[in-house]
Structures are given as C-alpha cells and as structure tokens.
Write a protein that holds these residues in place. Structure first.
Motif, short mmCIF file in Angstrom:
data_model
loop_
_atom_site.label_atom_id
_atom_site.label_comp_id
_atom_site.label_asym_id
_atom_site.label_seq_id
_atom_site.Cartn_x
_atom_site.Cartn_y
_atom_site.Cartn_z
N GLU A 1 0.95 -1.13 -0.18
CA GLU A 1 -0.10 -0.02 -0.03
C GLU A 1 0.77 1.19 -0.13
O GLU A 1 0.42 2.25 -0.45
CB GLU A 1 -0.75 -0.08 1.18
CG GLU A 1 -1.71 -0.92 1.21
CD GLU A 1 -2.94 -1.16 -0.02
OE1 GLU A 1 -2.89 -0.19 -0.98
OE2 GLU A 1 -3.69 -2.04 -0.21
N ASP A 2 1.88 1.39 0.36
CA ASP A 2 3.01 2.21 0.61
C ASP A 2 2.62 3.55 0.98
O ASP A 2 1.47 3.44 2.00
CB ASP A 2 3.77 2.55 -0.97
CG ASP A 2 2.73 3.13 -1.94
OD1 ASP A 2 2.13 3.83 -1.80
OD2 ASP A 2 2.84 2.29 -3.11
N ARG B 1 1.40 6.25 -0.03
CA ARG B 1 -0.03 7.04 -0.61
C ARG B 1 -1.23 6.61 0.22
O ARG B 1 -2.20 7.45 0.17
CB ARG B 1 -0.20 6.55 -2.17
CG ARG B 1 1.02 6.94 -2.84
CD ARG B 1 0.73 6.51 -4.47
NE ARG B 1 1.16 5.10 -4.41
CZ ARG B 1 1.12 4.65 -5.41
NH1 ARG B 1 0.91 4.96 -6.72
NH2 ARG B 1 1.55 3.15 -5.36
N TYR B 2 -0.80 5.80 0.96
CA TYR B 2 -1.93 5.37 2.14
C TYR B 2 -1.76 5.34 3.50
O TYR B 2 -0.56 5.22 3.93
CB TYR B 2 -2.46 3.86 2.03
CG TYR B 2 -3.20 3.42 0.52
CD1 TYR B 2 -4.52 3.76 0.41
CD2 TYR B 2 -2.44 3.34 -0.68
CE1 TYR B 2 -5.18 3.23 -0.74
CE2 TYR B 2 -2.99 3.13 -1.91
CZ TYR B 2 -4.33 2.99 -2.03
OH TYR B 2 -5.07 2.84 -3.14
N GLU B 3 -2.66 5.81 4.44
CA GLU B 3 -2.55 6.12 5.77
C GLU B 3 -3.18 4.78 6.41
O GLU B 3 -4.46 4.71 6.12
CB GLU B 3 -3.01 7.30 6.30
CG GLU B 3 -2.58 7.37 7.54
CD GLU B 3 -3.17 8.88 8.29
OE1 GLU B 3 -2.95 9.10 9.46
OE2 GLU B 3 -3.39 9.88 7.55
N TYR C 1 -6.53 0.70 5.32
CA TYR C 1 -5.53 1.81 4.32
C TYR C 1 -6.56 2.81 3.73
O TYR C 1 -7.35 2.31 2.87
CB TYR C 1 -4.74 0.89 3.54
CG TYR C 1 -3.67 -0.04 4.15
CD1 TYR C 1 -2.49 0.45 4.78
CD2 TYR C 1 -4.04 -1.36 4.54
CE1 TYR C 1 -1.51 -0.26 5.15
CE2 TYR C 1 -3.08 -2.20 5.03
CZ TYR C 1 -1.83 -1.69 5.40
OH TYR C 1 -0.83 -2.48 6.16
N TRP D 1 -6.70 6.04 1.34
CA TRP D 1 -6.07 6.83 0.40
C TRP D 1 -5.79 8.32 0.76
O TRP D 1 -6.97 8.94 1.23
CB TRP D 1 -6.86 6.68 -0.85
CG TRP D 1 -6.47 7.28 -2.22
CD1 TRP D 1 -6.76 8.70 -2.55
CD2 TRP D 1 -4.93 7.34 -2.69
NE1 TRP D 1 -5.89 9.07 -3.47
CE2 TRP D 1 -4.72 8.12 -3.86
CE3 TRP D 1 -4.12 6.11 -2.78
CZ2 TRP D 1 -3.86 8.36 -4.62
CZ3 TRP D 1 -3.04 6.15 -3.61
CH2 TRP D 1 -2.86 7.29 -4.48
N GLN D 2 -4.70 8.90 0.72
CA GLN D 2 -4.51 10.30 1.15
C GLN D 2 -4.34 11.28 -0.06
O GLN D 2 -4.25 12.52 0.27
CB GLN D 2 -3.16 10.39 2.03
CG GLN D 2 -3.20 9.52 3.49
CD GLN D 2 -4.37 10.05 4.05
OE1 GLN D 2 -4.38 11.20 4.29
NE2 GLN D 2 -5.31 9.10 4.54
N GLY D 3 -4.43 10.90 -1.12
CA GLY D 3 -4.44 11.70 -2.30
C GLY D 3 -5.73 12.36 -2.57
O GLY D 3 -6.72 11.99 -2.04
N ASP E 1 -7.23 12.53 -5.50
CA ASP E 1 -7.90 12.35 -6.92
C ASP E 1 -8.93 11.17 -6.66
O ASP E 1 -8.85 10.40 -7.60
CB ASP E 1 -6.79 11.94 -7.98
CG ASP E 1 -5.70 10.54 -7.35
OD1 ASP E 1 -5.92 10.36 -5.93
OD2 ASP E 1 -4.97 10.14 -8.02
#
Length: 82
Positions: free
Chosen positions: A18-19, A21-23, A38, A40-42, A44
């Motif tokens: 998930e790297d 880009r996810y919290e 997880y 998504w913090q983006g 988009d």
C-alpha cells in the motif's frame, strides 16, 4: 474486504504494497468492533461508487497478475518494483 489473523510478515507485505500513498487508520466497523484500514490520502478520489462486478469484468485479471508479481518480490524481501 476484512482480513483477520494476519501474521507479522503479512502485515509487512501489506504495508509495503500500500506504500506511503495510504495511511493506516483504525476505523469503527458495523459489528461494533474496530479494525484497520488503508485510507487513500491523495486528492484524486473518484466520486462514483466502486462496484465489485465492474472491477472484476474490467480490471481483476490485470490486477491479480500485478499482485502476484509484487507478492513474490515482497515475500522475498525485495522492493515491489513496479
């Protein structure tokens, strides 16, 4: 999808997959208990709902193949190498 009883190694693989880009956040579940998600913090995020049937028809084969490639690398302690 709710995953339970994950080993430490399985959590490590999920974290790398998930790297950044996810919290990873603790959330309240409909059962009255809590779990981890997880998120998504983006900026988009699409406004339309996600549908499993549409995903299966249009993307599942490619996604599963990608996960299989990445999973082997992560299990071996290598970067996911996308």
């Amino acid at each position: 999808m709710l995953l339970t009883d994950l080993s430490y190694k399985e959590w490590e693989i999920l974290d790398v997959f998930e790297d950044l880009r996810y919290e990873l956040l603790e959330i309240n579940l409909a059962t009255g208990t809590s779990g981890w998600a997880y998120v998504w913090q983006g900026d988009d995020v699409q406004e339309d709902d996600w549908h499993a049937e549409d995903f299966q028809a249009r993307h599942l084969a490619e996604y599963a193949a990608r996960c299989a490639r990445i999973g082997v690398r992560l299990a071996a302690g290598l970067p996911k190498g996308e």
